[in-house]
Design an enzyme around this catalytic site. Structure first.
Site, PDB file in Angstrom:
ATOM      1  N   HIS A  57      -0.391 -69.107  81.186  1.00 19.18           N
ATOM      2  CA  HIS A  57       0.715 -69.582  80.087  1.00 19.18           C
ATOM      3  C   HIS A  57      -0.117 -69.937  78.668  1.00 19.18           C
ATOM      4  O   HIS A  57      -1.339 -70.029  78.769  1.00 19.18           O
ATOM      5  CB  HIS A  57       1.278 -70.836  80.622  1.00 19.18           C
ATOM      6  CG  HIS A  57       0.251 -71.940  80.850  1.00 19.18           C
ATOM      7  ND1 HIS A  57      -0.686 -72.134  81.894  1.00 19.18           N
ATOM      8  CD2 HIS A  57      -0.021 -73.172  79.963  1.00 19.18           C
ATOM      9  CE1 HIS A  57      -1.626 -73.150  81.689  1.00 19.18           C
ATOM     10  NE2 HIS A  57      -1.191 -73.652  80.641  1.00 19.18           N
ATOM     11  N   HIS A 117      -3.380 -70.044  72.700  1.00 17.71           N
ATOM     12  CA  HIS A 117      -4.100 -69.191  73.668  1.00 17.71           C
ATOM     13  C   HIS A 117      -3.793 -69.137  74.944  1.00 17.71           C
ATOM     14  O   HIS A 117      -2.935 -69.806  75.376  1.00 17.71           O
ATOM     15  CB  HIS A 117      -5.655 -69.744  73.509  1.00 17.71           C
ATOM     16  CG  HIS A 117      -5.713 -71.179  74.043  1.00 17.71           C
ATOM     17  ND1 HIS A 117      -5.335 -72.296  73.415  1.00 17.71           N
ATOM     18  CD2 HIS A 117      -5.955 -71.560  75.394  1.00 17.71           C
ATOM     19  CE1 HIS A 117      -5.539 -73.115  74.206  1.00 17.71           C
ATOM     20  NE2 HIS A 117      -5.802 -72.800  75.492  1.00 17.71           N
TER      21      HIS A 117
HETATM   22  P1  NAP Z   1      -8.577 -78.880  76.765  1.00 20.37           P
HETATM   23  O1  NAP Z   1      -8.192 -80.072  77.790  1.00 20.37           O
HETATM   24  O2  NAP Z   1      -9.941 -78.913  76.292  1.00 20.37           O
HETATM   25  O3  NAP Z   1      -8.163 -77.586  77.341  1.00 20.37           O
HETATM   26  C1  NAP Z   1      -8.278 -76.412  76.780  1.00 20.37           C
HETATM   27  C2  NAP Z   1      -7.602 -75.203  77.695  1.00 20.37           C
HETATM   28  O4  NAP Z   1      -8.060 -75.414  78.889  1.00 20.37           O
HETATM   29  C3  NAP Z   1      -6.241 -75.518  77.563  1.00 20.37           C
HETATM   30  O5  NAP Z   1      -5.565 -74.232  77.467  1.00 20.37           O
HETATM   31  C4  NAP Z   1      -5.991 -76.240  79.041  1.00 20.37           C
HETATM   32  O6  NAP Z   1      -4.520 -75.734  79.372  1.00 20.37           O
HETATM   33  C5  NAP Z   1      -6.892 -75.495  79.902  1.00 20.37           C
HETATM   34  N1  NAP Z   1      -7.373 -76.548  80.796  1.00 20.37           N
HETATM   35  C6  NAP Z   1      -7.595 -77.908  80.506  1.00 20.37           C
HETATM   36  N2  NAP Z   1      -8.271 -78.491  81.907  1.00 20.37           N
HETATM   37  C7  NAP Z   1      -8.030 -77.564  82.925  1.00 20.37           C
HETATM   38  C8  NAP Z   1      -8.427 -77.459  84.089  1.00 20.37           C
HETATM   39  N3  NAP Z   1      -8.768 -78.259  84.744  1.00 20.37           N
HETATM   40  N4  NAP Z   1      -7.792 -76.043  84.841  1.00 20.37           N
HETATM   41  C9  NAP Z   1      -7.352 -74.877  83.986  1.00 20.37           C
HETATM   42  N5  NAP Z   1      -7.355 -74.795  82.873  1.00 20.37           N
HETATM   43  C10 NAP Z   1      -7.457 -76.348  81.861  1.00 20.37           C
HETATM   44  O7  NAP Z   1      -7.921 -79.122  75.487  1.00 20.37           O
HETATM   45  P2  NAP Z   1      -6.229 -79.256  75.292  1.00 20.37           P
HETATM   46  O8  NAP Z   1      -5.507 -78.842  76.445  1.00 20.37           O
HETATM   47  O9  NAP Z   1      -5.929 -78.657  74.017  1.00 20.37           O
HETATM   48  O10 NAP Z   1      -5.914 -80.952  74.917  1.00 20.37           O
HETATM   49  C11 NAP Z   1      -6.636 -81.848  75.832  1.00 20.37           C
HETATM   50  C12 NAP Z   1      -5.980 -83.077  75.465  1.00 20.37           C
HETATM   51  O11 NAP Z   1      -5.677 -83.378  74.156  1.00 20.37           O
HETATM   52  C13 NAP Z   1      -4.410 -83.173  75.975  1.00 20.37           C
HETATM   53  O12 NAP Z   1      -4.245 -84.430  76.792  1.00 20.37           O
HETATM   54  C14 NAP Z   1      -3.590 -83.038  74.870  1.00 20.37           C
HETATM   55  O13 NAP Z   1      -2.309 -83.816  75.178  1.00 20.37           O
HETATM   56  C15 NAP Z   1      -4.481 -83.732  73.850  1.00 20.37           C
HETATM   57  N6  NAP Z   1      -3.721 -83.193  72.663  1.00 20.37           N
HETATM   58  C16 NAP Z   1      -3.928 -81.788  72.339  1.00 20.37           C
HETATM   59  C17 NAP Z   1      -3.445 -81.424  71.010  1.00 20.37           C
HETATM   60  C18 NAP Z   1      -3.685 -79.936  70.621  1.00 20.37           C
HETATM   61  O14 NAP Z   1      -2.942 -79.489  69.346  1.00 20.37           O
HETATM   62  N7  NAP Z   1      -4.205 -79.059  71.251  1.00 20.37           N
HETATM   63  C19 NAP Z   1      -2.708 -82.056  70.209  1.00 20.37           C
HETATM   64  C20 NAP Z   1      -2.167 -83.539  70.627  1.00 20.37           C
HETATM   65  C21 NAP Z   1      -3.100 -84.104  71.765  1.00 20.37           C
HETATM   66  P3  NAP Z   1      -3.300 -76.509  78.761  1.00 20.37           P
HETATM   67  O15 NAP Z   1      -2.920 -75.699  77.569  1.00 20.37           O
HETATM   68  O16 NAP Z   1      -2.202 -75.988  79.928  1.00 20.37           O
HETATM   69  O17 NAP Z   1      -3.496 -77.887  78.798  1.00 20.37           O
END
Ligand code: NAP
Length: 189
Positions: free
Chosen positions: A136, A53
């Site tokens: 992105h 997404h």
């Molecule tokens: P999330 O933190 O809830 O983020 C959801 C979305 O919002 C992502 O697109 C993220 O961008 C964006 N976002 C998060 N914080 C933001 C901010 N302060 N300002 C603007 N945009 C923001 O969920 P997630 O990113 O999927 O993952 C969270 C944690 O879980 C990370 O530490 C990640 O390494 C870990 N994790 C996730 C996965 C997976 O499959 N999604 C797998 C293993 C571990 P980004 O995409 O740029 O982060």
């Protein structure tokens, strides 16, 4: 349109939410094919097709009592469906992501700014409002530490027809995050 059963499944006092553009399944498969190739060469964990997404606005934790109000906001007006030309691949060191991005897109910026305005007027705060918006799609997480940041242009753009955006709940766990769509909003002029 809000999904009532999805809204009722939020446990705890608050829910971590964000608004995002979500590609259709065929494009999501194509993007995660590229994610697979990237992670095969660089390392890290590729994004799955159902979770790829582009985040428009990240709110973080919103009290569950306010979710129905958030989910029933009208779609941001006067934005016709548009095509986003995905044209570059990059990686960041600070959060160890590989991503796909796009050139400047006026309709995308209008949608982001319209959404921010609408959320502000309704009394919802976005997280880190001073952080510049960098459009992105995250393709790989947990890249090996120490990999230099990079950007390269794709030999050919990937056109993404954007017709709707979503409000999504994110649940974090040791295994990663899982997403649940709470509402969908059609773009229209
Ligand atoms: P999330 O933190 O809830 O983020 C959801 C979305 O919002 C992502 O697109 C993220 O961008 C964006 N976002 C998060 N914080 C933001 C901010 N302060 N300002 C603007 N945009 C923001 O969920 P997630 O990113 O999927 O993952 C969270 C944690 O879980 C990370 O530490 C990640 O390494 C870990 N994790 C996730 C996965 C997976 O499959 N999604 C797998 C293993 C571990 P980004 O995409 O740029 O982060």
């Amino acid at each position: 349109m809000a999904t009532e059963s999805a809204l009722q499944r939020n446990e705890g006092a608050s829910t971590r939410v964000f608004f995002a553009l979500w590609p259709e399944p065929a494009l999501a498969e194509k993007l995660t094919g590229i994610a697979g190739e990237l992670s095969a060469s660089l390392g890290g964990k590729p994004t799955r097709a159902e979770t790829v997404h582009l985040t428009l606005a990240f709110l973080g934790d919103v009290p569950n009592a306010r979710l129905p109000e958030l989910a029933t906001l009208p779609p941001v007006g006067a934005i016709a469906p548009f095509v986003l030309a995905l044209d570059r691949l990059g990686s960041w060191q600070h959060n160890r992501l590989a991503w796909m991005g796009c050139s400047e897109s006026p309709p995308l910026m209008n949608l982001v700014l319209g959404l921010r305005r609408q959320l502000g007027e309704a009394g919802f705060a976005i997280r880190d409002p001073d952080r510049p918006f960098f459009p992105h799609l995250t393709l790989v997480r947990k890249l090996p530490a120490g990999l230099a940041a990079s950007v390269r242009h794709l030999p050919q753009d990937i056109d993404w027809p954007c017709r709707e955006y979503r409000l999504v709940a994110s649940t974090l766990s040791a295994a990663g995050s899982s997403y649940r769509t709470l509402a969908r909003y059609r773009l229209s002029a």
